[in-house]
Design a protein around this motif. Structure first.
Motif, PDB file in Angstrom:
ATOM      1  N   SER A 221       0.849  -1.194   0.000  1.00 10.91           N
ATOM      2  CA  SER A 221       0.000   0.000   0.000  1.00 10.91           C
ATOM      3  C   SER A 221       0.880   1.237   0.000  1.00 10.91           C
ATOM      4  N   GLN A 222       0.658   2.130  -0.955  1.00  8.90           N
ATOM      5  CA  GLN A 222       1.531   3.293  -1.070  1.00  8.90           C
ATOM      6  C   GLN A 222       1.480   4.190   0.159  1.00  8.90           C
ATOM      7  N   SER A 223       0.372   4.184   0.855  1.00  6.81           N
ATOM      8  CA  SER A 223       0.276   4.998   2.069  1.00  6.81           C
ATOM      9  C   SER A 223       1.260   4.550   3.140  1.00  6.81           C
TER      10      SER A 223
ATOM     11  N   LEU B  62      10.235   5.139   1.561  1.00  8.15           N
ATOM     12  CA  LEU B  62      10.911   4.856   0.299  1.00  8.15           C
ATOM     13  C   LEU B  62      10.850   6.050  -0.647  1.00  8.15           C
ATOM     14  N   TYR B  63       9.703   6.717  -0.674  1.00 10.37           N
ATOM     15  CA  TYR B  63       9.564   7.889  -1.537  1.00 10.37           C
ATOM     16  C   TYR B  63      10.438   9.032  -1.027  1.00 10.37           C
ATOM     17  N   GLN B  64      10.525   9.158   0.290  1.00 11.51           N
ATOM     18  CA  GLN B  64      11.372  10.184   0.881  1.00 11.51           C
ATOM     19  C   GLN B  64      12.837   9.947   0.518  1.00 11.51           C
ATOM     20  N   GLU B  65      13.259   8.698   0.554  1.00 13.72           N
ATOM     21  CA  GLU B  65      14.634   8.356   0.211  1.00 13.72           C
ATOM     22  C   GLU B  65      14.932   8.710  -1.248  1.00 13.72           C
TER      23      GLU B  65
ATOM     24  N   GLN C  17       3.692  10.272 -10.007  1.00 19.70           N
ATOM     25  CA  GLN C  17       4.823   9.926 -10.875  1.00 19.70           C
ATOM     26  C   GLN C  17       6.007   9.376 -10.071  1.00 19.70           C
ATOM     27  N   LEU C  18       6.299   9.982  -8.937  1.00 25.53           N
ATOM     28  CA  LEU C  18       7.405   9.495  -8.114  1.00 25.53           C
ATOM     29  C   LEU C  18       7.056   8.164  -7.464  1.00 25.53           C
ATOM     30  N   ALA C  19       5.870   8.071  -6.892  1.00 24.27           N
ATOM     31  CA  ALA C  19       5.501   6.874  -6.138  1.00 24.27           C
ATOM     32  C   ALA C  19       5.495   5.628  -7.018  1.00 24.27           C
TER      33      ALA C  19
ATOM     34  N   THR D 171      17.113   7.666 -13.705  1.00 24.18           N
ATOM     35  CA  THR D 171      17.799   8.690 -12.924  1.00 24.18           C
ATOM     36  C   THR D 171      18.056   8.217 -11.500  1.00 24.18           C
ATOM     37  N   LEU D 172      17.175   7.363 -10.994  1.00 20.82           N
ATOM     38  CA  LEU D 172      17.323   6.809  -9.651  1.00 20.82           C
ATOM     39  C   LEU D 172      18.169   5.539  -9.641  1.00 20.82           C
ATOM     40  N   GLY D 173      18.671   5.145 -10.818  1.00 24.33           N
ATOM     41  CA  GLY D 173      19.565   4.004 -10.886  1.00 24.33           C
ATOM     42  C   GLY D 173      18.898   2.677 -11.174  1.00 24.33           C
TER      43      GLY D 173
END
Length: 238
Positions: A64-66, A71-74, A176-178, A210-212
């Motif tokens: 669940s993305q919530s 991970l998104y913060q990283e 888009q990021l998540a 871009t994030l590898g």
């Protein structure tokens, strides 16, 4: 759940089963105002009623993305360290208007005006109570994805898409990021979804690289529309 959700799930399920893959049910419940446990349960019940199953994911909260904010913060910090993130103080209407030039127009400077604000200008806006969203600076680069249904699809990130939001002003991480982080971390190799998200594929592929990471293969199915070409709407009438 609407007909478009069901069609996308059916196509993804058929694709996964035909290839002997594993189907992931990821709950994209980023927006707290629109996401409730009973909604998630209803989605799962509808899919099971239709005979569509999955191999991993919901109700495991790790999918669940919530619950995946860390991970998104990283990833956000990793992009910050590359000098790609900046605060945007535009209103939603201003952001939409500046997201990409109209046909025939060329942007004088890439990105929205907030990309070029000085530290003093940012401080002045924040002292006036403006809370920024956070955008990523996209390069003047054309990214091509080989879509499994529509074929080669190219997008110049700067001219066709423009800088896009990574985190909203209220702190919620953007779609888009998540989804890019989740596809990368979960090892997703194929994404099957609706045609309306085809324009997001080049941005997500670029963001993952871009994030590898390694972007998945994309396959976008046609949308369900009426004979007049309008999106089908669910009716509350029996």
């Amino acid at each position: 759940m609407h007909m478009g959700n069901l069609l996308s799930m059916l196509l993804a399920w058929l694709d996964s089963r035909a290839l002997g893959g594993r189907m992931i049910f990821r709950m994209e419940d980023l927006d707290p105002a629109r996401s409730k446990p009973e909604f998630s349960q209803a989605l799962a019940d509808d899919l099971r009623w239709l005979g569509l199953d999955w191999d991993e994911g919901w109700p495991d909260h790790a999918y669940s993305q919530s619950q995946r904010t860390a991970l998104y913060q990283e990833a956000f910090h990793a992009l910050e360290q590359q000098g790609l993130v900046y605060p945007c103080y535009c209103s939603r209407a201003q952001r939409l208007a500046a997201s990409a030039p109209h046909p025939g127009e060329e942007r004088r400077e890439p990105g929205c005006p907030c990309r070029y604000l000085t530290a003093a200008q940012r401080a002045e806006l924040e002292s006036a109570g403006r809370r920024p969203a956070w955008k990523i600076m996209v390069p003047d680069q054309t990214v091509t994805v080989d879509d499994g249904h529509y074929g080669s699809f190219s997008q110049n990130l700067q001219k066709d898409a423009g800088d896009f939001i990574l985190r909203r002003a209220d702190g919620v991480y953007a779609y888009q990021l998540a989804v890019s982080v989740d596809d990368m971390v979960m090892g997703v190799t194929r994404v099957v979804r609706g045609r309306d998200l085809l324009s997001s594929a080049p941005r997500q592929a670029w963001l993952i690289r871009t994030l590898g990471g390694v972007p998945p293969a994309y396959c976008h199915g046609p949308l369900l529309v009426s004979q007049g070409g309008q999106a089908l709407q669910a009716s509350g009438e029996p």
